[in-house]
Design a protein around this motif. Structure first.
Motif, PDB file in Angstrom:
ATOM      1  N   GLU A  62       0.840  -1.193   0.000  1.00  0.00           N
ATOM      2  CA  GLU A  62       0.000   0.000   0.000  1.00  0.00           C
ATOM      3  C   GLU A  62       0.878   1.247   0.000  1.00  0.00           C
ATOM      4  N   GLN A 102       1.646   5.464  -0.107  1.00  0.00           N
ATOM      5  CA  GLN A 102       1.129   6.698   0.486  1.00  0.00           C
ATOM      6  C   GLN A 102       0.213   7.393  -0.538  1.00  0.00           C
ATOM      7  N   ALA A 103      -0.965   7.799  -0.095  1.00  0.00           N
ATOM      8  CA  ALA A 103      -1.893   8.486  -0.995  1.00  0.00           C
ATOM      9  C   ALA A 103      -1.296   9.836  -1.395  1.00  0.00           C
ATOM     10  N   GLU A 113      -7.559  16.587  -2.299  1.00  0.00           N
ATOM     11  CA  GLU A 113      -7.550  15.266  -1.677  1.00  0.00           C
ATOM     12  C   GLU A 113      -6.211  15.003  -1.010  1.00  0.00           C
ATOM     13  N   ASN A 114      -6.249  14.343   0.131  1.00  0.00           N
ATOM     14  CA  ASN A 114      -5.036  13.935   0.844  1.00  0.00           C
ATOM     15  C   ASN A 114      -4.119  15.122   1.149  1.00  0.00           C
TER      16      ASN A 114
END
Length: 146
Positions: free
Chosen positions: A3, A5-6, A87-88
């Protein structure tokens, strides 16, 4: 861990004129009067969250020109808006983007709309000076903390 990092996202989804008005209350007589007008400009910004990650930001520019301090030549108001996707992004950075970066993107469109409308009304173009939205934001923050 697979996964990742966004990544932060900041994008323009839509730019549009929300409101546009022009009044020339003393036409046609005002065109025959002589004198240098006193031109006043006010700028206000506003932002609102629409839904997840989408924000609507508006810059409202009001330009008033008067002859002899009391006779209005014209009154022009433009609200230039945009829908932005954030976002993020950390909350503090998000506030800065909405108060500074977004208005910096919108202001040239508002300035062009003001100049165009005033010229179409028969007056010489009004060229608005750039606005320092960062200092406006800092001033609002200081007033809020006071």
């Amino acid at each position: 861990m697979s996964e990742q990092q966004a990544q932060p996202v900041f994008s323009i989804e839509k730019l549009y004129v929300k409101d546009l008005s022009l009044e020339v209350p003393h036409a046609p007589q005002i065109f025959l009067e002589q004198g240098e007008p006193n031109v006043e400009m006010r700028v206000a910004t506003q932002s609102e969250k629409l839904e997840d990650n989408f924000h609507n930001v508006s810059v409202t520019v009001t330009v008033t020109a008067k002859l002899n301090e009391d006779r209005v030549m014209f009154l022009n108001e433009v609200t230039q808006s945009g829908i932005f996707r954030l976002e993020n992004i950390p909350e503090e950075d998000e506030k800065l983007l909405l108060a500074v970066a977004c208005p910096n993107i919108l202001f040239p469109y508002a300035r062009e709309a003001v100049s165009s409308e005033i010229t179409r009304a028969g007056f010489p173009p009004v060229l608005l000076a750039p606005i320092n939205f960062e200092s406006m934001y800092q001033q609002q923050q200081e007033e809020g903390n006071a």
